[in-house]
Design an enzyme around this catalytic site. Structure first.
Site, PDB file in Angstrom:
ATOM      1  N   ARG A  55      69.957 -27.050  -6.543  1.00  0.00           N
ATOM      2  CA  ARG A  55      68.674 -26.897  -7.240  1.00  0.00           C
ATOM      3  C   ARG A  55      68.681 -27.550  -8.611  1.00  0.00           C
ATOM      4  NH1 ARG A  55      67.919 -20.877  -8.582  1.00  0.00           N
ATOM      5  NH2 ARG A  55      68.502 -20.592  -6.416  1.00  0.00           N
ATOM      6  N   SER A  56      67.564 -28.192  -8.950  1.00  0.00           N
ATOM      7  CA  SER A  56      67.440 -28.778 -10.286  1.00  0.00           C
ATOM      8  C   SER A  56      66.457 -27.939 -11.118  1.00  0.00           C
ATOM      9  CB  SER A  56      66.976 -30.237 -10.158  1.00  0.00           C
ATOM     10  OG  SER A  56      67.059 -30.880 -11.397  1.00  0.00           O
ATOM     11  N   ASP A  98      67.118   5.656 -38.012  1.00  0.00           N
ATOM     12  CA  ASP A  98      67.025   5.266 -36.590  1.00  0.00           C
ATOM     13  C   ASP A  98      66.667   6.497 -35.787  1.00  0.00           C
ATOM     14  OD1 ASP A  98      67.217   4.086 -34.118  1.00  0.00           O
ATOM     15  OD2 ASP A  98      69.409   4.210 -34.036  1.00  0.00           O
ATOM     16  N   ASP A 102      64.864   7.055 -33.205  1.00  0.00           N
ATOM     17  CA  ASP A 102      64.891   7.057 -31.731  1.00  0.00           C
ATOM     18  C   ASP A 102      66.272   6.693 -31.193  1.00  0.00           C
ATOM     19  OD1 ASP A 102      64.972   4.352 -32.176  1.00  0.00           O
ATOM     20  OD2 ASP A 102      63.013   3.914 -31.281  1.00  0.00           O
ATOM     21  N   ASP A 123      60.455   3.745 -35.523  1.00  0.00           N
ATOM     22  CA  ASP A 123      61.266   4.839 -36.057  1.00  0.00           C
ATOM     23  C   ASP A 123      60.454   5.597 -37.099  1.00  0.00           C
ATOM     24  OD1 ASP A 123      63.817   4.616 -34.704  1.00  0.00           O
ATOM     25  OD2 ASP A 123      63.973   2.657 -35.690  1.00  0.00           O
ATOM     26  N   GLY A 153      61.395 -23.878 -12.718  1.00  0.00           N
ATOM     27  CA  GLY A 153      61.630 -23.201 -14.000  1.00  0.00           C
ATOM     28  C   GLY A 153      60.665 -22.047 -14.219  1.00  0.00           C
ATOM     29  N   ASP A 187      60.028 -19.267 -12.665  1.00  0.00           N
ATOM     30  CA  ASP A 187      60.327 -18.182 -11.745  1.00  0.00           C
ATOM     31  C   ASP A 187      60.106 -16.857 -12.458  1.00  0.00           C
ATOM     32  OD1 ASP A 187      62.775 -19.801 -12.757  1.00  0.00           O
ATOM     33  OD2 ASP A 187      63.523 -17.752 -12.721  1.00  0.00           O
ATOM     34  N   GLN A 219      68.652   0.358 -33.738  1.00  0.00           N
ATOM     35  CA  GLN A 219      67.812  -0.648 -34.384  1.00  0.00           C
ATOM     36  C   GLN A 219      66.841   0.117 -35.281  1.00  0.00           C
ATOM     37  OE1 GLN A 219      65.867  -2.939 -31.270  1.00  0.00           O
ATOM     38  NE2 GLN A 219      67.806  -3.460 -30.292  1.00  0.00           N
ATOM     39  N   ASP A 250      65.914 -25.622 -20.245  1.00  0.00           N
ATOM     40  CA  ASP A 250      66.205 -24.881 -21.484  1.00  0.00           C
ATOM     41  C   ASP A 250      66.932 -25.798 -22.463  1.00  0.00           C
ATOM     42  OD1 ASP A 250      66.263 -22.865 -19.211  1.00  0.00           O
ATOM     43  OD2 ASP A 250      66.303 -21.493 -20.903  1.00  0.00           O
ATOM     44  N   GLU A 288      63.403 -13.897 -25.096  1.00  0.00           N
ATOM     45  CA  GLU A 288      63.191 -15.013 -24.160  1.00  0.00           C
ATOM     46  C   GLU A 288      61.730 -15.413 -24.020  1.00  0.00           C
ATOM     47  OE1 GLU A 288      63.754 -13.630 -20.173  1.00  0.00           O
ATOM     48  OE2 GLU A 288      64.269 -15.600 -19.381  1.00  0.00           O
TER      49      GLU A 288
HETATM   50  O1  LIG Z   1      66.390 -19.254 -19.451  1.00  0.00           O
HETATM   51  C1  LIG Z   1      67.055 -19.587 -18.255  1.00  0.00           C
HETATM   52  C2  LIG Z   1      66.114 -19.540 -17.089  1.00  0.00           C
HETATM   53  O2  LIG Z   1      65.719 -18.185 -16.923  1.00  0.00           O
HETATM   54  C3  LIG Z   1      64.787 -17.924 -15.888  1.00  0.00           C
HETATM   55  O3  LIG Z   1      65.233 -18.327 -14.634  1.00  0.00           O
HETATM   56  C4  LIG Z   1      66.578 -18.099 -14.292  1.00  0.00           C
HETATM   57  O4  LIG Z   1      66.791 -16.832 -13.782  1.00  0.00           O
HETATM   58  C5  LIG Z   1      66.422 -16.625 -12.425  1.00  0.00           C
HETATM   59  C6  LIG Z   1      66.851 -15.239 -12.086  1.00  0.00           C
HETATM   60  O5  LIG Z   1      68.199 -15.066 -12.282  1.00  0.00           O
HETATM   61  C7  LIG Z   1      67.033 -17.683 -11.501  1.00  0.00           C
HETATM   62  O6  LIG Z   1      66.660 -17.493 -10.191  1.00  0.00           O
HETATM   63  C8  LIG Z   1      66.572 -19.033 -11.971  1.00  0.00           C
HETATM   64  O7  LIG Z   1      67.024 -20.037 -11.145  1.00  0.00           O
HETATM   65  C9  LIG Z   1      67.063 -19.215 -13.375  1.00  0.00           C
HETATM   66  O8  LIG Z   1      66.668 -20.462 -13.822  1.00  0.00           O
HETATM   67  C10 LIG Z   1      63.531 -18.694 -16.233  1.00  0.00           C
HETATM   68  O9  LIG Z   1      62.507 -18.381 -15.360  1.00  0.00           O
HETATM   69  C11 LIG Z   1      63.837 -20.181 -16.225  1.00  0.00           C
HETATM   70  O10 LIG Z   1      62.677 -20.899 -16.541  1.00  0.00           O
HETATM   71  C12 LIG Z   1      64.907 -20.463 -17.278  1.00  0.00           C
HETATM   72  O11 LIG Z   1      65.322 -21.781 -17.164  1.00  0.00           O
HETATM   73 CA   LIG Z   2      65.426   2.809 -33.733  1.00  0.00          CA
END
Ligand SMILES: OC[C@H]1O[C@H](O[C@H]2O[C@H](CO)[C@@H](O)[C@H](O)[C@H]2O)[C@H](O)[C@@H](O)[C@@H]1O
Ligand SMILES: [Ca+2]
Length: 731
Positions: free
Chosen positions: A344-345, A104, A106, A115, A463, A465, A110, A299, A660
């Protein structure tokens, strides 16, 4: 709610030690490094001895540890020729130290291709009592060794017998095994006393009051009493239990931003196996991972697709039941179950999830009832959330993401709005912090900022964002994503009411739904999508700006959602494949948006994570399913291969990493994303234990869509160009 008895652990864990004492080399860490296999405390000679043992050495050298003196060992000279898999005798701490020191380079805990160590370390075989040494070579095996030693240490082991197969396992098998047997369990939560310490943690909460808090709907008295009792049993937690008001307004949500908390979810009545008393237990769900430690909307749908492939129907069902609870108690499927997400949804997938869970539970008691409850909830959600003001655009008849809310979203990373807010703070001669507080409290008024945050909240509801596609205008956009999903709701509701409920579904308020009106809604939406969102010249769908009354020109991978939902005609689908697909297909799969649409980025215009060059699991999954739905299987398989290859390669080269999102244009280190809050899933020491929810799911699900030939090529890390060139002369 039915009574069940509390079972100890999640369903997938089984002992892998056979009656003869041999251990499955691929058993879960809990078993592999658990007390059952600890040969220093059990005399389990079979763990050490390989089955081909022909000649036994009985002589012990002076430096043979006591625990090995009684262990039969194989003739040393046979080790090199052995065809049976090797086992190594490993001193955990010494080997870990030596490994990190030499490999490792650096110092990030990991072992990766970055490395610069010798990329070789010797381990002694178990049969030779550590005398015969073998080289562990290359980043992949050495990083697997690091992962295994880290786990062994965590399980308190000082020495282990380690199967070579655990180090050189086919990476596709290894990653899918880890997802199936470990990652899902690590990401599983339930909101109840058993997990309070873990689930109350919110890395996004920056408020001064950091006490863990749970908000309970006013009608859930039993839950409230349960939490109060459990809180009193754990005074060290300082858990605050509070009722939500009967009516939740944006003002109220803003008023508790400094007292952020979890929102209660669905629970079962169970009998506590220790006390024999009736108690409550939270229905399980799976969190995305990283800083996202709660039940998310879209998600969860993606995650459920992976869970269903991996046989974790219990968890997919738990997600579904929690969604129904959210609609019935919070009026919508929430962005996630924290107080600051109450208005929010997120993109809606409930009907498809309900149908998929039903398919897998069809013979279980209560399956049809759950399907019915799901569809009742979906209809309420459809009517009250997605096709009511402010989300419904009366004029076009299409819907927009447009949640309620006041002020600055508190869950974003501290620096996210700095650039935007600084000029306002300077104008008011306030520090950034004071300006934010005064603006949120309505002491300083800035209508332009109010407008900005209407759209910013809408972006978060989408979603996506964040992205330049939606910035400063999201609430004005009737997007192809949302309207495709609503079309799917309409079609699913019509079909399910007709075929499953005798064409009559009575909702909780006594109203009756039949298929005809939902058929009409679907037909109408398809026409509107064609009219407002389809661009015949470009051969793809675009979002429609309801204020400017024109289509946006941002090219987004959400254009393929119309194929997932089935609202494209065969001709439109053909155009999407011939004209749109080439714009989005990159080395590692589909990119979120095109480079041209994103525009030039720089210090004043930073990269956004949902723009070029990033690719996200949900975009891939929906496009794959859409392409297959219209018969474009070859294109789908190629995209799946690209995506899985990219994940596998990063997993192999970067110490088992699963993140992610990925930069789909980077063949070498696609996990390296520094836009916005960075990449979730990359921050681990020694071993990754969770991956990231929807990427795990995309991997598991994607593997079901490719041939066994492609799977083998993937296991050998054959780049997409090479693999397809060997199959088709035209690639
Ligand atoms: O994987 C979970 C979600 O992560 C991102 O969005 C989320 O984080 C933002 C910053 O904290 C927040 O404002 C947002 O409302 C969250 O949903 C991602 O962009 C989403 O798509 C994902 O559902
Ligand atoms: Ca390393």
């Amino acid at each position: 709610m039915a009574s069940k008895s509390v079972s100890a652990a999640a369903g997938s864990r089984q002992s892998s030690v056979s009656s003869t004492g041999s251990i499955d080399p691929f058993s879960v860490a809990q078993v592999y490094y658990g007390p059952e296999t600890d040969f220093t405390t059990h005399k389990m000679s079979n763990l050490i001895r390989t089955r081909t043992l022909s000649t036994v050495q009985t002589r012990s050298s002076n430096n043979t540890p006591d625990y090995l003196k009684s262990v039969p060992r194989r003739r040393a000279s046979q080790d090199a020729e052995s065809l049976t898999p090797r086992k190594f005798l490993v001193d955990v701490n010494l080997t870990l130290q030596a490994l990190l020191e030499s490999e490792d380079t650096d110092g990030n805990m990991q072992i990766t291709i970055e490395d610069l160590g010798p990329k070789v370390l010797q381990l002694g075989t178990a049969n030779s009592n550590g005398f015969n040494k073998f080289d562990i070579r290359g980043t992949y095996m050495l990083s697997n060794l690091l992962q295994e030693l880290t786990l062994a240490k965590e399980y308190g082991r000082k020495s282990i017998i380690l199967d070579e197969q655990r180090l050189n396992e086919n990476p596709v098998s290894r990653l899918s095994r880890l997802i199936r047997t470990q990652f899902w369990d690590s990401l599983t939560r339930r909101i109840d006393a058993s997990l309070l310490e873990i689930i109350a943690v919110d890395p996004k909460n920056r408020s001064k009051d950091q006490s863990p808090r749970i908000y309970v709907p006013p009608t859930e008295k039993e839950q409230y009493e349960y939490y109060v009792k459990e809180a009193s049993k754990r005074p060290h937690l300082n858990l605050q239990v509070e009722y939500l008001p009967a009516t939740i307004t944006a003002e109220w949500v803003k008023s508790v931003n400094e007292k952020a908390g979890l929102l209660a979810l669905a629970m079962d009545h169970v009998v506590d196996e220790f006390t024999g008393q009736s108690t409550l237990r939270g229905k399980p769900f799976v969190v995305p991972g990283g800083r996202f430690n709660e039940l998310y909307g879209w998600d969860s749908y993606m995650i459920a697709l992976g869970l269903l492939v991996d046989g974790r129907v219990d968890l997919a069902k738990g997600i579904l039941e929690n969604f129904i609870f959210e609609i019935n108690n919070y009026g919508k499927i929430l962005n996630a179950n924290r107080s600051y997400y109450l208005c929010r949804s997120q993109p809606p997938f409930l009907t498809d999830l309900a149908l998929k869970v039903y398919e897998k539970t069809i013979f279980e008691p209560g399956a049809l009832e759950l399907l019915k409850e799901s569809f009742k909830a979906a209809i309420v959600e459809y009517k009250q959330v997605w096709t009511s003001p402010p989300r419904l655009d009366q004029e076009s008849g299409l819907s927009c993401y447009h949640p309620d809310g006041i002020g600055i979203p508190p869950e974003t990373e501290a620096s996210h709005f700095e650039h935007l807010l600084m000029p306002y703070a300077e104008k008011h001669k306030l520090s950034l912090e004071d300006f934010q507080r005064q603006y949120n409290d309505g002491i300083v008024k800035e209508p332009a900022l109010d407008e900005y945050f209407v759209h910013d909240r809408a972006v978060r509801e989408s979603g996506h964002d964040t992205t330049y596609r939606l910035e400063k205008r999201c609430a004005n956009l009737a997007t192809i994503d949302l309207n495709s999903l609503l079309y799917k709701y309409e079609v699913d509701i019509a079909h399910t009411i007709r075929t499953m409920f005798g064409d009559k579904l009575v909702l909780h308020d006594g109203s009756v739904e039949t298929s005809a009106s939902w058929d009409r809604r679907a037909r109408r939406r398809k026409n509107l999508i064609d009219q407002y969102l389809w661009d015949e010249e470009k051969g793809m769908y675009f979002d429609y700006d309801i204020v400017q009354k024109k289509k946006s020109d941002y090219e987004s991978a959400t254009t393929f959602w119309a194929m997932w939902a089935g609202c494209a005609s065969p001709k439109q689908a053909a155009r999407l494949v011939s004209d749109a697909l080439p714009k989005f297909e990159e080395f590692g799969g589909l990119v979120s948006g095109t480079e041209r649409s994103r525009g030039v980025i720089g210090l004043d215009r930073p990269n956004r994570q949902w723009d070029y060059p990033y690719g996200w699991a949900p975009q891939q999954i929906l496009a794959w399913v859409g392409l297959i739905r219209y018969g474009y299987e070859e294109d789908a398989e190629r995209l799946v291969y690209r995506w899985l290859y990219m994940i596998t390669k990063a997993f192999v080269d970067y110490n088992g990493i699963v993140v992610e999102k990925y930069d789909v244009t980077r063949p070498v280190d696609p996990h390296r994303v520094d836009a916005e809050y960075g990449n979730q899933g990359s921050d681990f020491k020694g071993v990754a234990k969770e991956g990231f929810g929807w990427v795990n799911a995309s991997y598991t699900f994607g593997l079901t869509l490719i041939t066994s030939h492609a799977r083998r090529a993937l296991g050998a890390c054959t780049p997409p160009g090479l693999f397809y060139a060997s199959q088709y002369s035209y690639v």
